[in-house]
Design an enzyme around this catalytic site. Structure first.
Site, short mmCIF file in Angstrom:
data_model
loop_
_atom_site.label_atom_id
_atom_site.label_comp_id
_atom_site.label_asym_id
_atom_site.label_seq_id
_atom_site.Cartn_x
_atom_site.Cartn_y
_atom_site.Cartn_z
N GLN A 48 -4.72 -3.93 -2.23
CA GLN A 48 -4.46 -2.87 -3.20
C GLN A 48 -4.26 -3.32 -4.58
O GLN A 48 -4.24 -2.51 -5.47
CB GLN A 48 -2.95 -1.92 -2.96
N CYS B 119 -3.40 4.24 8.21
CA CYS B 119 -3.46 3.99 9.62
C CYS B 119 -2.31 4.58 10.42
O CYS B 119 -2.53 4.85 11.76
CB CYS B 119 -3.33 2.31 9.82
N SER C 171 -10.92 -5.36 -0.28
CA SER C 171 -11.70 -4.49 0.59
C SER C 171 -12.39 -3.66 -0.42
O SER C 171 -11.87 -2.93 -1.53
CB SER C 171 -10.50 -3.51 1.56
N ASN D 293 0.76 -1.31 -0.06
CA ASN D 293 0.02 -0.06 0.07
C ASN D 293 0.81 1.17 0.16
O ASN D 293 0.40 2.20 -0.38
CB ASN D 293 -0.92 0.02 1.30
N1 PLP Z 1 -4.29 -4.24 3.75
C1 PLP Z 1 -3.95 -3.15 2.94
C2 PLP Z 1 -2.91 -3.39 2.02
C3 PLP Z 1 -4.50 -1.88 2.92
O1 PLP Z 1 -4.18 -0.88 2.22
C4 PLP Z 1 -5.50 -1.73 3.96
C5 PLP Z 1 -6.19 -0.46 4.20
O2 PLP Z 1 -5.57 0.51 4.38
C6 PLP Z 1 -5.93 -2.92 4.74
C7 PLP Z 1 -5.46 -3.94 4.64
C8 PLP Z 1 -7.08 -2.52 5.66
O3 PLP Z 1 -8.33 -2.66 4.75
P1 PLP Z 1 -9.78 -2.23 5.71
O4 PLP Z 1 -9.66 -0.63 5.78
O5 PLP Z 1 -10.84 -2.74 4.45
O6 PLP Z 1 -9.84 -3.03 6.95
#
Ligand code: PLP
Length: 384
Positions: free
Chosen positions: A177, A323, A197, A149
């Site tokens: 992603q 995050c 997602s 990401n």
């Molecule tokens: N994995 C990756 C690579 C992400 O970019 C994200 C979101 O930032 C997530 C997992 C988490 O996704 P969600 O917001 O649907 O819980």
């Protein structure tokens, strides 16, 4: 505002909004299949499942609908760790998303095992020799992401699957992603567990999926059993409207991803050459690696990224994953790639999306170049 933070979240496509609105009238419980109202809601959920299935190239029975990728990762990783007999340990690539790292850490606490981190090279690509070193017959799950990401760097899933198979471990691939942005059939073929997602593919927040064959699903200990929905793996009444939106977003992604990728590739080339023309000492993190065409992680030497972002309020970019950016910590991804704290603190993530226009890229180049120049000037003054 020039929004260039699509890896954090995407705007909901108007065609998706229409579907969410329409599905909102399906108020009945999708599990109440004894009456037609419940059957209507169940049909909406099943249609969404089929659309997500088509996007990832798996049968609908392999799609466990969840509230997002984080929840799907917890169900997959913790479930697999608890289900693995005499396999207390978990292997994760050091650059995995926090959602995967934290699921692995909880899983290891529950099994009494360890989380082993597979190193990555300076390019961000998983070091396969080290991966082979840390995976053994005590490992239940090996997590290697489809695309990072922060850098967009693609994971070596085919090679990772050979390592995981050799030791009977399940391969987990986060395609949050990658989905809707690039070719992923080889990843889907290799991995036993995948997560994606809705809000990264122009769908609403609060929807996502765990992808696993029926056989793999049976190997998971359900950590979220509830009323037995979603094949017993994700209990709780499904969010009909959000899932309807996720389904339409998946359908649009399937149809438009090749076109999106071509266009974004072109815009990205313009962005990179424009920045290089206007600024010196521009270094792309993960430059030599295969990357998503929409993602650029770039270091502007001698320009602190927080100061650069504060100096260009019209441009929305980020200095790490969404995050992490709420907390003043360095990007664990860039640090794992071997950047120093200083190098990481001078790096910015720019991510393009379906609505990005050429005009926005032209304006962004100007804004970023001016902001970096201002910050470099101020830094020189304060240091000199
Ligand atoms: N994995 C990756 C690579 C992400 O970019 C994200 C979101 O930032 C997530 C997992 C988490 O996704 P969600 O917001 O649907 O819980």
């Amino acid at each position: 505002m020039i929004y260039l933070d699509y890896n954090a979240s995407t705007p909901v496509d108007p065609r998706v909004t229409a579907a969410v609105f329409e599905a909102s009238s399906q108020f009945a419980n999708p599990s109440s299949v004894q009456h037609s109202s419940g059957q209507g809601a169940a049909e909406v959920v099943e249609e969404a499942r089929s659309r997500v299935a088509r996007l990832v190239g798996r049968p609908p029975r392999d799609i466990v609908l969840t509230s997002g990728a984080s929840e799907a990762a917890a169900i997959g990783i913790i479930g697999a760790a608890l289900g693995g007999t005499n396999r207390p340990n978990i292997v994760v690539a050091a650059t995995e998303h926090k959602a995967i790292l934290s699921a692995a850490s909880v899983a290891a606490k529950l099994t009494g095992g360890q989380v082993r981190h597979a190193r990555v090279e300076r390019s961000g690509i998983v070091d396969l020799a080290h991966l082979a070193d840390v995976v053994d017959d005590t490992v239940s799950v090996v997590a290697v992401m489809g695309a990072n990401n922060e850098t967009g760097v693609l994971g070596p899933l085919t090679a990772a699957s050979v390592v995981a198979r050799r030791h009977g471990a399940l391969l987990f691939a986060d395609i949050t992603q990658l989905a809707g942005k690039g070719e992923m059939s080889h990843v889907v073929r290799c991995a036993d567990l995948l997560v994606c997602s809705s809000h990264k593919i122009y769908g609403p927040k609060g929807a996502g999926a765990l992808v696993a064959s029926r056989h793999v699903q049976h190997a998971l200990v359900p950590i979220f059993p509830g009323g037995g929905q979603e094949f017993g793996l994700r209990g709780g009444t499904q969010n009909t409207a959000a899932l309807a939106g996720f389904g339409v977003a998946a359908q649009l992604a399937e149809k438009e991803q090749a076109n999106d990728a071509r266009r974004l590739n072109d815009l990205m080339a313009t962005l990179i050459s424009g920045l290089r023309l206007r600024l010196d000492q521009v270094e792309i993190n993960g430059y030599e690696a295969e990357r998503l065409s929409n993602t650029l992680n770039v270091r502007f030497r001698s320009a602190d990224s927080e100061a650069v972002m504060a100096s260009m309020p019209r441009v929305a970019v980020s200095s790490g994953s969404a995050c992490q950016s709420a907390m003043p910590t360095q990007s664990h991804v860039l640090i794992a790639m071997g950047l120093t704290d200083r190098e990481a603190s001078e790096s910015i993530r720019i991510s393009l999306g379906r609505p990005t226009t050429r005009e926005e890229i032209t304006d962004a180049i100007e804004e970023i170049a001016s902001a970096v120049t201002r910050v470099r000037e101020l830094t020189r003054q304060s240091e000199g």
